[in-house]
Design a protein around this motif. Structure first.
Motif, PDB file in Angstrom:
ATOM      1  N   CYS A  28       1.912   1.151  -7.409  1.00 57.70           N
ATOM      2  CA  CYS A  28       1.880   2.492  -6.404  1.00 57.70           C
ATOM      3  C   CYS A  28       2.931   3.337  -6.316  1.00 57.70           C
ATOM      4  N   LYS A  85       0.847  -1.036  -4.120  1.00 58.48           N
ATOM      5  CA  LYS A  85       0.268  -1.975  -4.846  1.00 58.48           C
ATOM      6  C   LYS A  85      -0.124  -2.145  -6.306  1.00 58.48           C
ATOM      7  N   ASP A 126      -1.435  -1.626 -10.542  1.00 60.14           N
ATOM      8  CA  ASP A 126      -2.387  -0.873 -10.734  1.00 60.14           C
ATOM      9  C   ASP A 126      -3.158  -0.159  -9.769  1.00 60.14           C
ATOM     10  N   PRO A 127      -2.111   1.477  -9.992  1.00 59.05           N
ATOM     11  CA  PRO A 127      -3.069   2.327  -9.222  1.00 59.05           C
ATOM     12  C   PRO A 127      -3.901   2.879 -10.052  1.00 59.05           C
ATOM     13  N   ASP A 128      -4.504   3.838 -10.030  1.00 63.49           N
ATOM     14  CA  ASP A 128      -5.546   3.953 -10.729  1.00 63.49           C
ATOM     15  C   ASP A 128      -5.569   5.630 -10.138  1.00 63.49           C
ATOM     16  N   CYS A 151      -2.326   4.571  -5.826  1.00 66.48           N
ATOM     17  CA  CYS A 151      -3.414   3.731  -5.258  1.00 66.48           C
ATOM     18  C   CYS A 151      -4.342   4.912  -4.577  1.00 66.48           C
ATOM     19  N   SER A 179      -5.704   4.296  -1.962  1.00 69.76           N
ATOM     20  CA  SER A 179      -5.637   4.534  -0.218  1.00 69.76           C
ATOM     21  C   SER A 179      -4.343   5.233  -0.366  1.00 69.76           C
ATOM     22  N   TYR A 239       1.550  -2.262   1.496  1.00 76.12           N
ATOM     23  CA  TYR A 239      -0.244  -1.636   1.133  1.00 76.12           C
ATOM     24  C   TYR A 239      -0.567  -2.390   2.009  1.00 76.12           C
TER      25      TYR A 239
END
Length: 380
Positions: free
Chosen positions: A24, A29, A31-33, A44, A46, A101
């Motif tokens: 992110c 964080k 693996d941000p999607d 991320c 959040s 995070y």
């Protein structure tokens, strides 16, 4: 149409797979999607919620569930985390705290707003509200005895190297005057019961003193936090002229390693175990009757393994004190053993990991001096 969608999705996945976009852009964080179609960063879930609250700056979409047209994918490909960070994080002061995070909402939100909304780090030498060596204002402070939060004037001064607070707006003499190098500040929204809650600690007669404050404005309380770090940084640069910037940065405000409830017994190890709130602040383990106590009931120095300190899972056989929690921990020091119990096994393992991380580190000369001064221990 289907073919074009497939091409867009394939191109999107190619950009998404770049190493620079694997964390992110705002909190790190893995693996941000989600991504911002207007800033070009991968974020991320959040952080995407924070971006959504500044729609004039950032439009966010899910990389898995939302449709991305060719132009948006090309924009992401042209930007991405590395390019965007080079713009919006070009001139971050070394003392500025960049949250992860694991940090609280107010820190992460103000970091994101500082970058993209206020553009605080895009120009060199920009005048920032926490960078001029002095800060004065009102913070709501919790009373030590009555627990009420009341407005108090605080003054931070780099020239004087201290933080002061006054009980009255027109008071000439401060209630406290604390040297900046013995202050720590850490966000404690859950403990304080306010999303902008800040805990300020300092040493008084070699005992830790806690002050709990908040401000209605998230920006203002984070500005106070970074102003403390700024003043500390410049003070330590003078005090330790040969130290590198990174060495000094590592001595600025820090989060506690671990906090939570455990049960404890006294030095005779026959007394009943009592439930107390514990704080591990690097080598200081403190316990409090209440998490919001101004002073610890007791403190113990946690040294290194090479100096005879260790942590063991469980309690010594034959422990006589009555305890209601059954996941024990024994801290071994050159002087005595300290016995604790945790409510759950996961709590026990987390505390053991925290103690192990401290004990495995070699002690610095300053920590040796601190140990010599520290005559405080757990009373019975």
């Amino acid at each position: 149409m289907a073919g074009r969608n497939e091409r867009s999705m394939k191109a999107l996945k190619e950009v998404w797979k770049r190493a620079e976009n694997s964390l992110c852009a705002d909190c790190g964080k893995p693996d941000p999607d989600w991504a911002s179609s207007t800033l070009g960063v991968f974020i991320c879930l959040s952080c995407s919620g924070i971006h959504r609250n500044i729609p004039s700056i950032s439009k966010v979409k899910s990389l898995k569930m939302d449709y991305w047209d060719d132009a948006q994918v090309q924009f992401l490909a042209k930007h991405g985390n590395a390019v965007t960070k080079a713009i919006y994080e070009a001139h971050i002061p070394i003392y500025y705290y960049q949250p992860t995070y694991n940090d609280c909402q107010v820190l992460r939100e103000q970091w994101i707003r500082a970058k993209y909304e206020r553009k605080e780090f895009t120009e060199p030498g920009k005048q920032l509200p926490y960078s001029d060596g002095v800060k004065e204002g009102i913070l709501w402070k919790r009373g030590r005895d009555n627990g009420q939060f009341l407005p108090r004037k605080f003054l931070l001064s780099e020239r004087e190297g201290c933080l002061k607070y006054f009980t009255k707006q027109d008071a000439k003499e401060p209630k406290i005057n604390v040297k900046i190098d013995i202050i720590n500040a850490t966000f404690q929204p859950e403990k304080i019961g306010n999303p902008n809650g800040l805990q300020i600690t300092y040493l008084k007669d070699n005992k830790t003193r806690n002050i709990f404050v908040y401000h209605e404005s998230g920006k203002e309380v984070v500005d106070w936090f970074n102003a403390i770090r700024s003043v500390q940084f410049h003070y330590l640069k003078v005090a330790f002229p040969i130290a590198s910037d990174n060495e000094i940065k590592n001595r600025l405000t820090r989060n506690f390693l671990k906090e939570g409830y455990m049960e404890k017994t006294g030095p005779k190890q026959r007394e009943a175990f009592k439930k107390r709130w514990f704080t591990l602040d690097h080598r200081r383990l403190m316990y409090f009757k209440d998490p919001l106590d101004a002073f610890a009931k007791g403190e113990v120095f946690v040294g290194s393994g090479e100096n005879g300190y260790s942590v063991q899972k469980g309690l010594p056989s034959g422990t006589q004190g009555n305890f209601s929690w059954h996941y024990g921990i024994t801290i071994v020091t050159p002087d005595r053993e300290y016995l604790f119990t945790c409510e759950t096994e996961s709590d026990q393992l987390e505390w053991i990991r925290a103690f192990t991380s401290v004990i495995s580190q070699a002690m610095t000369p300053q920590e040796y001096a601190s140990k010599c001064l520290d005559a405080v221990s757990f009373p019975s």
